[in-house]
Motif scaffolding. Structure first.
Motif, PDB file in Angstrom:
ATOM      1  N   LEU A  28       0.812  -1.215   0.000  1.00  0.00           N
ATOM      2  CA  LEU A  28       0.000   0.000   0.000  1.00  0.00           C
ATOM      3  C   LEU A  28       0.852   1.274   0.000  1.00  0.00           C
ATOM      4  N   PRO A  29       1.842   1.409   0.886  1.00  0.00           N
ATOM      5  CA  PRO A  29       2.662   2.632   0.853  1.00  0.00           C
ATOM      6  C   PRO A  29       3.411   2.806  -0.470  1.00  0.00           C
ATOM      7  N   LEU A  30       3.896   1.702  -1.018  1.00  0.00           N
ATOM      8  CA  LEU A  30       4.607   1.772  -2.293  1.00  0.00           C
ATOM      9  C   LEU A  30       3.662   2.221  -3.412  1.00  0.00           C
ATOM     10  N   GLY A  31       2.466   1.688  -3.420  1.00  0.00           N
ATOM     11  CA  GLY A  31       1.478   2.081  -4.424  1.00  0.00           C
ATOM     12  C   GLY A  31       1.061   3.535  -4.288  1.00  0.00           C
ATOM     13  N   VAL A  32       0.859   3.977  -3.044  1.00  0.00           N
ATOM     14  CA  VAL A  32       0.502   5.383  -2.816  1.00  0.00           C
ATOM     15  C   VAL A  32       1.636   6.297  -3.274  1.00  0.00           C
ATOM     16  N   ALA A  33       2.879   5.936  -2.940  1.00  0.00           N
ATOM     17  CA  ALA A  33       4.030   6.758  -3.330  1.00  0.00           C
ATOM     18  C   ALA A  33       4.178   6.823  -4.841  1.00  0.00           C
ATOM     19  N   LEU A  34       4.106   5.683  -5.510  1.00  0.00           N
ATOM     20  CA  LEU A  34       4.245   5.667  -6.965  1.00  0.00           C
ATOM     21  C   LEU A  34       3.093   6.406  -7.652  1.00  0.00           C
ATOM     22  N   GLY A  35       1.879   6.195  -7.164  1.00  0.00           N
ATOM     23  CA  GLY A  35       0.729   6.890  -7.739  1.00  0.00           C
ATOM     24  C   GLY A  35       0.831   8.393  -7.579  1.00  0.00           C
ATOM     25  N   THR A  36       1.254   8.826  -6.405  1.00  0.00           N
ATOM     26  CA  THR A  36       1.428  10.263  -6.164  1.00  0.00           C
ATOM     27  C   THR A  36       2.510  10.833  -7.060  1.00  0.00           C
ATOM     28  N   PHE A  37       3.629  10.121  -7.184  1.00  0.00           N
ATOM     29  CA  PHE A  37       4.721  10.591  -8.024  1.00  0.00           C
ATOM     30  C   PHE A  37       4.295  10.700  -9.484  1.00  0.00           C
ATOM     31  N   VAL A  38       3.543   9.708  -9.954  1.00  0.00           N
ATOM     32  CA  VAL A  38       3.093   9.697 -11.355  1.00  0.00           C
ATOM     33  C   VAL A  38       2.166  10.878 -11.640  1.00  0.00           C
ATOM     34  N   VAL A  39       1.384  11.289 -10.657  1.00  0.00           N
ATOM     35  CA  VAL A  39       0.482  12.421 -10.840  1.00  0.00           C
ATOM     36  C   VAL A  39       1.233  13.746 -10.699  1.00  0.00           C
ATOM     37  N   VAL A  40       2.100  13.851  -9.694  1.00  0.00           N
ATOM     38  CA  VAL A  40       2.733  15.131  -9.372  1.00  0.00           C
ATOM     39  C   VAL A  40       3.902  15.466 -10.309  1.00  0.00           C
ATOM     40  N   ALA A  41       4.687  14.492 -10.726  1.00  0.00           N
ATOM     41  CA  ALA A  41       5.892  14.771 -11.524  1.00  0.00           C
ATOM     42  C   ALA A  41       5.601  15.522 -12.831  1.00  0.00           C
ATOM     43  N   PRO A  42       4.643  15.090 -13.642  1.00  0.00           N
ATOM     44  CA  PRO A  42       4.396  15.855 -14.873  1.00  0.00           C
ATOM     45  C   PRO A  42       3.862  17.265 -14.598  1.00  0.00           C
ATOM     46  N   LEU A  43       3.030  17.387 -13.571  1.00  0.00           N
ATOM     47  CA  LEU A  43       2.523  18.718 -13.220  1.00  0.00           C
ATOM     48  C   LEU A  43       3.654  19.628 -12.753  1.00  0.00           C
ATOM     49  N   ALA A  44       4.526  19.094 -11.908  1.00  0.00           N
ATOM     50  CA  ALA A  44       5.651  19.885 -11.410  1.00  0.00           C
ATOM     51  C   ALA A  44       6.583  20.274 -12.556  1.00  0.00           C
ATOM     52  N   ALA A  45       6.837  19.363 -13.477  1.00  0.00           N
ATOM     53  CA  ALA A  45       7.692  19.673 -14.629  1.00  0.00           C
ATOM     54  C   ALA A  45       7.050  20.738 -15.506  1.00  0.00           C
ATOM     55  N   TRP A  46       5.775  20.631 -15.739  1.00  0.00           N
ATOM     56  CA  TRP A  46       5.078  21.617 -16.566  1.00  0.00           C
ATOM     57  C   TRP A  46       5.139  22.997 -15.928  1.00  0.00           C
ATOM     58  N   PHE A  47       4.826  23.079 -14.617  1.00  0.00           N
ATOM     59  CA  PHE A  47       4.881  24.372 -13.925  1.00  0.00           C
ATOM     60  C   PHE A  47       6.308  24.909 -13.892  1.00  0.00           C
ATOM     61  N   ALA A  48       7.287  24.041 -13.662  1.00  0.00           N
ATOM     62  CA  ALA A  48       8.681  24.485 -13.573  1.00  0.00           C
ATOM     63  C   ALA A  48       9.162  25.059 -14.899  1.00  0.00           C
ATOM     64  N   LEU A  49       8.846  24.416 -15.989  1.00  0.00           N
ATOM     65  CA  LEU A  49       9.288  24.906 -17.291  1.00  0.00           C
ATOM     66  C   LEU A  49       8.487  26.120 -17.757  1.00  0.00           C
ATOM     67  N   ASP A  50       7.240  26.198 -17.326  1.00  0.00           N
ATOM     68  CA  ASP A  50       6.379  27.306 -17.724  1.00  0.00           C
ATOM     69  C   ASP A  50       6.683  28.584 -16.951  1.00  0.00           C
ATOM     70  N   SER A  51       7.361  28.457 -15.821  1.00  0.00           N
ATOM     71  CA  SER A  51       7.581  29.621 -14.958  1.00  0.00           C
ATOM     72  C   SER A  51       8.979  30.213 -15.080  1.00  0.00           C
ATOM     73  N   ILE A  52       9.708  29.880 -16.121  1.00  0.00           N
ATOM     74  CA  ILE A  52      11.055  30.420 -16.294  1.00  0.00           C
ATOM     75  C   ILE A  52      10.945  31.872 -16.738  1.00  0.00           C
ATOM     76  N   SER A  53      11.544  32.769 -15.946  1.00  0.00           N
ATOM     77  CA  SER A  53      11.506  34.186 -16.282  1.00  0.00           C
ATOM     78  C   SER A  53      12.687  34.551 -17.181  1.00  0.00           C
ATOM     79  N   PRO A  54      12.577  35.653 -17.892  1.00  0.00           N
ATOM     80  CA  PRO A  54      13.679  36.066 -18.775  1.00  0.00           C
ATOM     81  C   PRO A  54      14.966  36.398 -18.023  1.00  0.00           C
ATOM     82  N   GLU A  55      14.857  36.781 -16.750  1.00  0.00           N
ATOM     83  CA  GLU A  55      16.037  37.127 -15.954  1.00  0.00           C
ATOM     84  C   GLU A  55      16.676  35.920 -15.275  1.00  0.00           C
ATOM     85  N   ALA A  56      16.085  34.749 -15.416  1.00  0.00           N
ATOM     86  CA  ALA A  56      16.565  33.560 -14.707  1.00  0.00           C
ATOM     87  C   ALA A  56      17.918  33.108 -15.239  1.00  0.00           C
ATOM     88  N   GLU A  57      18.767  32.698 -14.320  1.00  0.00           N
ATOM     89  CA  GLU A  57      20.075  32.120 -14.650  1.00  0.00           C
ATOM     90  C   GLU A  57      20.066  30.670 -14.163  1.00  0.00           C
TER      91      GLU A  57
END
Length: 125
Positions: free
Chosen positions: A35-64
């Motif tokens: 159960l903990p392994l399934g919850v962890a993997l399921g959460t990661f599968v949902v959160v990782a693409p969202l986090a990647a999308w937000f991270a790449l979408d929020s790059i400002s022109p001044e970012a280094e």
């Protein structure tokens, strides 16, 4: 892929892993079984693409490249140090948990100047 995008994707993966561990700890506190392994993997599968999308979408022109790493390291350092300091003083509960996080976040928002790439003028990544 440039260094700035690689940095953002790496931190999105780390963020997704931390969220998966926290959600697993809350929803399935017993670390044995599937159960903990399934919850962890399921959460990661949902959160990782969202986090990647937000991270790449929020790059400002001044970012280094390195800005986000510096900010996160400062945040985690201040939050962990504050939590340990308050714990040593006997302060616990919501105050001992939320105050270091808030202070760490406020300090991290001003930490871009600690990025060594900014000291030398940096290079566009």
């Amino acid at each position: 892929m440039d260094a700035l995008r690689i940095e953002r994707l790496a931190w999105a993966g780390i963020f997704a892993a931390v969220v998966a561990v926290v959600v697993t700890t809350v929803l399935a506190p017993d670390p044995t079984g599937l159960l903990p392994l399934g919850v962890a993997l399921g959460t990661f599968v949902v959160v990782a693409p969202l986090a990647a999308w937000f991270a790449l979408d929020s790059i400002s022109p001044e970012a280094e490249a390195g800005d986000q790493t510096v900010q996160y390291l400062v945040f985690f350092g201040v939050a962990l140090g504050g939590r340990l300091a308050l714990g040593a003083l006997g302060v616990g509960g919501p105050v001992g948990g939320l105050v270091p996080l808030a202070v760490g976040w406020l300090v991290a928002t001003q930490a871009k100047g600690l990025n060594p790439r900014r000291w030398t003028g940096g290079s566009r990544a």
